[in-house]
Design a protein around this motif. Structure first.
Motif, short mmCIF file in Angstrom:
data_model
loop_
_atom_site.label_atom_id
_atom_site.label_comp_id
_atom_site.label_asym_id
_atom_site.label_seq_id
_atom_site.Cartn_x
_atom_site.Cartn_y
_atom_site.Cartn_z
N VAL A 46 0.86 -1.18 0.00
CA VAL A 46 0.00 0.00 0.00
C VAL A 46 0.90 1.23 0.00
O VAL A 46 2.04 1.17 0.44
CB VAL A 46 -0.96 0.03 1.21
CG1 VAL A 46 -1.95 -1.12 1.16
CG2 VAL A 46 -0.20 0.02 2.53
N TYR A 81 -6.38 -6.13 -6.34
CA TYR A 81 -5.22 -5.26 -6.51
C TYR A 81 -5.50 -4.26 -7.62
O TYR A 81 -6.34 -4.50 -8.49
CB TYR A 81 -3.97 -6.06 -6.89
CG TYR A 81 -3.42 -6.89 -5.77
CD1 TYR A 81 -2.42 -6.40 -4.93
CD2 TYR A 81 -3.90 -8.17 -5.52
CE1 TYR A 81 -1.92 -7.15 -3.90
CE2 TYR A 81 -3.41 -8.94 -4.48
CZ TYR A 81 -2.41 -8.42 -3.67
OH TYR A 81 -1.92 -9.16 -2.64
N VAL A 102 -0.87 -2.86 -6.33
CA VAL A 102 -1.11 -2.29 -5.01
C VAL A 102 -2.39 -2.89 -4.45
O VAL A 102 -3.41 -2.97 -5.14
CB VAL A 102 -1.23 -0.75 -5.11
CG1 VAL A 102 -1.56 -0.13 -3.76
CG2 VAL A 102 0.06 -0.16 -5.68
N ASN A 104 -5.81 -3.40 -2.83
CA ASN A 104 -6.99 -2.55 -2.95
C ASN A 104 -7.89 -2.61 -1.72
O ASN A 104 -8.97 -2.05 -1.73
CB ASN A 104 -7.78 -2.98 -4.20
CG ASN A 104 -8.43 -1.82 -4.90
OD1 ASN A 104 -8.07 -0.68 -4.69
ND2 ASN A 104 -9.40 -2.12 -5.74
#
Length: 122
Positions: A46, A81, A102, A104
């Protein structure tokens, strides 16, 4: 087109076969991200200013569009992601523009993986 991977897609991990025909650039780091254990089987990054994550950089040289689509499918791009563009630095200090997946969802702060315990080991 390059990707930065930090979990099950890394060498000697269960999903690395998805990158088997691609060019391994080597170890690298991304800055402005933190690593968390988001399930019993895989991690997630993140955005987090002031932190960094160790992983690997690959260049997609064989069927890059198809490979990226397979990676998107594997990572649940758009739901589990989100694929974003960022910069990674390799072991020689060279910068690379890379895609990274990243997480989610919401992370549990208790499951933070410190830099000195990276790269992630499944």
């Amino acid at each position: 087109m390059k990707v930065f991977v930090y979990g099950t897609l890394m060498r000697n991990q269960k999903a690395n076969f998805l990158l088997s025909r691609q060019k391994y650039i080597g170890p690298g780091e991304i800055y402005g991200f933190s690593l968390y254990k988001v399930s019993n089987w895989y991690p997630g990054v993140v955005k987090q200013e002031g932190d960094r994550v160790k992983g690997e950089i690959y260049e997609l040289v064989h069927e890059p569009a198809k490979t990226l689509a397979r990676l998107d499918d594997y990572e649940g791009e758009g739901s589990l992601y989100q694929r974003i563009l960022t910069r990674a630095v390799d072991q020689n200090g060279e910068e690379h523009e890379v895609f990274v997946y990243v997480f989610n969802g919401t992370v549990d702060k208790e499951k933070y993986i410190p830099y000195d315990q990276q790269p992630w080991k499944g």
